[in-house]
Design an enzyme around this catalytic site. Structure first.
Site, PDB file in Angstrom:
ATOM      1  N   GLY A  86       0.837  -1.199   0.000  1.00 35.26           N
ATOM      2  CA  GLY A  86       0.000   0.000   0.000  1.00 35.26           C
ATOM      3  C   GLY A  86       0.863   1.238   0.000  1.00 35.26           C
ATOM      4  N   CYS A  87       0.318   2.296   0.503  1.00 32.82           N
ATOM      5  CA  CYS A  87       0.995   3.597   0.524  1.00 32.82           C
ATOM      6  C   CYS A  87       2.302   3.531   1.313  1.00 32.82           C
ATOM      7  CB  CYS A  87       0.041   4.621   1.147  1.00 32.82           C
ATOM      8  SG  CYS A  87       0.759   6.247   1.334  1.00 32.82           S
ATOM      9  N   PHE A  88       3.371   4.041   0.737  1.00 34.56           N
ATOM     10  CA  PHE A  88       4.650   4.004   1.452  1.00 34.56           C
ATOM     11  C   PHE A  88       4.657   4.901   2.680  1.00 34.56           C
ATOM     12  CE2 PHE A  88       6.283   6.256  -2.633  1.00 34.56           C
ATOM     13  CZ  PHE A  88       5.728   7.476  -2.301  1.00 34.56           C
ATOM     14  N   TRP A  89       3.742   5.868   2.752  1.00 31.97           N
ATOM     15  CA  TRP A  89       3.630   6.673   3.970  1.00 31.97           C
ATOM     16  C   TRP A  89       3.258   5.798   5.162  1.00 31.97           C
ATOM     17  CZ3 TRP A  89      -0.042  11.116   2.044  1.00 31.97           C
ATOM     18  CH2 TRP A  89       0.631  11.910   1.109  1.00 31.97           C
ATOM     19  N   CYS A  90       2.492   4.731   4.923  1.00 23.47           N
ATOM     20  CA  CYS A  90       2.083   3.805   5.989  1.00 23.47           C
ATOM     21  C   CYS A  90       3.193   2.828   6.352  1.00 23.47           C
ATOM     22  CB  CYS A  90       0.856   3.004   5.570  1.00 23.47           C
ATOM     23  SG  CYS A  90      -0.650   3.963   5.365  1.00 23.47           S
TER      24      CYS A  90
END
Length: 175
Positions: free
Chosen positions: A10-14
């Site tokens: 998923g999102c690399f921010w997560c």
């Protein structure tokens, strides 16, 4: 001696704050891999036309934390049963994927996937891929959660994920 794991969930921010929290991890870089464009931009990857996946490159000390343990954390902190999706983030760039850097990593990843699958009623769709060029994301994506904890996405999506992670993996978190 350090090793590298490249993980898309998923999102690399997560992903970045989870792995940065672990004892034995020396670096986590958000970026892209798996596509056909050299040095892609975030906008290109989000267009879903390049074939890249958002991911993190994790540098770790295997004498402190094993690759297997990293993968166990990986599977516990994203949904490996949704194809090209994590929650409201939809698109091929959000695929669950492991870019195995060695044959040993591939064997370990398959073992962990089999263990995870045994506990789930839905099929695990995590892709096991080989070594591919890694392209670091633009600088503004680095440490995004740490720099923007009150931003809407961070507050609603990442903060609860981090709280759950900290509770479950307290023994693995760096001091």
């Amino acid at each position: 001696m350090s090793e590298t794991a490249i993980l898309g969930g998923g999102c690399f921010w997560c992903l970045e704050p989870v792995f940065k929290s672990l004892r034995g991890v020396s670096a986590v870089i958000p970026g892209y891999a798996g596509g056909h464009v050299q040095n892609p931009t975030y906008e290109q990857v989000c267009s879903t036309t390049t074939g890249h996946i958002e991911l993190v490159q994790v540098t770790f000390d295997p004498t402190v934390i094993s690759y297997e343990t990293l993968l166990q954390v990986f599977f516990a902190t994203h949904d490996p049963t949704t194809l090209d999706r994590q929650g409201n983030d939809v698109g091929s760039q959000y695929a669950s994927a492991i870019f195995c850097q060695t044959t040993q990593q591939k064997d370990t990843a398959q073992k962990v996937i089999d263990e995870v699958q045994a506990d789930l009623s839905e099929p695990v769709v995590t892709r096991l891929l080989g070594k591919e060029p890694f392209w670091p994301a633009e600088q503004y994506h680095h440490d995004y959660y740490a720099r923007n904890p009150a931003q809407g996405y961070c507050h609603v999506v990442i903060s609860p994920k981090m709280a759950k992670f900290r509770k479950r993996y307290a023994s693995l978190i760096a001091a």
